[in-house]
Design a protein around this motif. Structure first.
Motif, short mmCIF file in Angstrom:
data_model
loop_
_atom_site.label_atom_id
_atom_site.label_comp_id
_atom_site.label_asym_id
_atom_site.label_seq_id
_atom_site.Cartn_x
_atom_site.Cartn_y
_atom_site.Cartn_z
N ASN A 101 -1.84 12.70 -5.85
CA ASN A 101 -1.03 11.49 -6.00
C ASN A 101 -0.47 11.00 -4.66
OD1 ASN A 101 -1.48 11.66 -8.74
ND2 ASN A 101 0.57 12.37 -9.25
N PHE A 102 -0.42 11.90 -3.68
CA PHE A 102 0.13 11.52 -2.38
C PHE A 102 -0.93 11.01 -1.41
CE2 PHE A 102 3.08 14.68 -4.13
CZ PHE A 102 4.27 13.96 -4.07
N GLY B 264 -4.09 3.38 -3.46
CA GLY B 264 -3.61 2.62 -4.60
C GLY B 264 -2.49 3.28 -5.35
N HIS B 265 -2.34 4.59 -5.20
CA HIS B 265 -1.24 5.26 -5.89
C HIS B 265 0.09 4.86 -5.24
CE1 HIS B 265 1.41 8.36 -7.50
NE2 HIS B 265 0.51 8.54 -8.45
N ALA C 242 5.71 -0.80 -13.35
CA ALA C 242 5.16 -1.95 -14.07
C ALA C 242 4.75 -3.07 -13.12
CB ALA C 242 6.16 -2.47 -15.09
N ALA C 243 5.46 -3.18 -12.02
CA ALA C 243 5.17 -4.24 -11.04
C ALA C 243 3.82 -4.02 -10.36
CB ALA C 243 6.27 -4.31 -9.99
N THR C 244 3.27 -2.82 -10.45
CA THR C 244 1.95 -2.55 -9.85
C THR C 244 0.82 -3.04 -10.76
OG1 THR C 244 1.70 -0.34 -10.85
CG2 THR C 244 2.90 -0.48 -8.75
N GLY C 245 1.16 -3.51 -11.96
CA GLY C 245 0.14 -3.94 -12.91
C GLY C 245 -0.10 -2.94 -14.02
N MET C 246 0.60 -1.83 -13.97
CA MET C 246 0.49 -0.81 -15.01
C MET C 246 1.07 -1.37 -16.32
SD MET C 246 2.16 3.01 -14.83
CE MET C 246 1.28 3.41 -13.31
N HIS D 210 0.04 4.40 9.04
CA HIS D 210 0.72 3.15 8.67
C HIS D 210 -0.28 2.11 8.20
CE1 HIS D 210 4.95 3.58 9.31
NE2 HIS D 210 4.84 3.97 10.55
N SER D 211 0.11 1.35 7.17
CA SER D 211 -0.72 0.23 6.72
C SER D 211 -0.19 -1.09 7.24
CB SER D 211 -0.75 0.18 5.18
OG SER D 211 0.54 -0.02 4.64
N ARG D 212 0.89 -1.04 8.01
CA ARG D 212 1.50 -2.29 8.49
C ARG D 212 1.22 -2.49 9.97
NH1 ARG D 212 7.74 -0.25 7.72
NH2 ARG D 212 7.69 1.44 9.25
#
Length: 284
Positions: free
Chosen positions: A134-135, A139-140, A227-231, A282-284
């Protein structure tokens, strides 16, 4: 045990590891997936929500690895009829992927657990703790928040979890599918130590070479975040409620099932983190 194995969820986190390990043993494996790759002869179409895919996938199968449909708050409505269909088709052995947070008879997968024990001649239920993957799985929520904001957000407070490597879960699954003597048991599967998310953040900080913090939030806020992730909202709030149970000690336990069944110790999080340090760039 010699038979063809059907692996539902066969391209997922544990399913692909189970399928690969079985194939490496020279056994006949069918990898169930909703969208089979045309160039992969092992893959067969399988969709929990489409019963017309079940019969062809079950052809000549003697054992099935059952991975519940992702995001479905009521998987029993699809899985129990499939179980009955598989038994009618001659399948004898079933291994169900459940969760340490779900007991036999609980709503959802717990109902499948109960049906399996009552109906199947040979069975095992795997009840793993939270996955180390999970880490690092793209997308997680955890890996994305580490990459984007240098934080892990949970509603677990100071609760602890004995995180487990998916490779260890798959190794137990392979034994449950292939051992000559059926297990006919539920296995609680954990890593070697219970850790809080503060501990996880410190370990990730060390290998990523920057400060990662654990930010606790309320259960309601965490449900909204999921929920904000689309789940699906119902599923998101169910997962948030699991975080609340962790905060109250539900996962603060260690079980030696991995070593007992496979003959080798379970992998620790420090070793896992060191092997995946590049995943937290980093993704930024």
């Amino acid at each position: 045990m010699t038979a063809r194995f059907l692996i539902t969820g066969g391209t997922g986190t544990t399913g692909r590891r189970v399928a690969t390990a079985l194939a490496d043993r020279g056994t006949s494996v069918s990898v169930g997936t909703r969208t089979p790759a045309p160039d992969d002869t092992r893959q067969v179409r399988f969709d929990w929500a489409d019963p017309t895919s079940h019969g062809p996938a079950l052809a000549d199968a003697g054992a099935v690895y059952l991975v519940p449909p992702i995001g479905d708050p009521d998987p029993a409505r699809l899985m129990v009829p499939f179980l009955e269909r598989a038994l009618d088709a001659g399948v004898r052995r079933f291994v169900l992927l459940s969760s340490s947070a779900i007991s036999e008879g609980d709503p959802g997968v717990g109902e499948v657990h109960r049906a399996l024990r009552q109906l199947a001649p040979e069975w095992a239920v795997l009840r793993p703790s939270w996955f180390m993957q999970n880490f690092v799985t793209p997308g997680h929520l955890h890996v994305e928040s580490i990459r984007a904001a240098d934080e892990i957000v949970t509603a677990t407070g100071h609760g602890r979890v004995a995180f487990v490597d998916a490779g260890d879960i798959a190794a137990v699954a392979v034994h449950a599918l292939t051992d000559e003597r059926p297990h006919n048991a539920a296995h609680l599967i954990t890593g070697p130590e219970a850790l809080g998310y503060d501990d996880i953040a410190k370990t990730v900080s060390r290998v990523a070479r920057r400060e990662i913090r654990h930010r606790p939030v309320s259960v309601a806020r965490f449900g909204e975040r999921l929920a904000a992730t689309g789940m699906p909202e119902e599923f998101a709030h169910m997962l948030a409620a699991m975080d609340d149970r962790i905060a109250h000690g539900s996962e603060d336990r260690v079980d030696p099932a991995v070593e007992r069944i496979t003959g080798r110790p379970a992998r620790g999080f420090a070793d896992f983190a060191a092997a995946h340090a590049t995943e937290w760039a980093h993704s930024r």
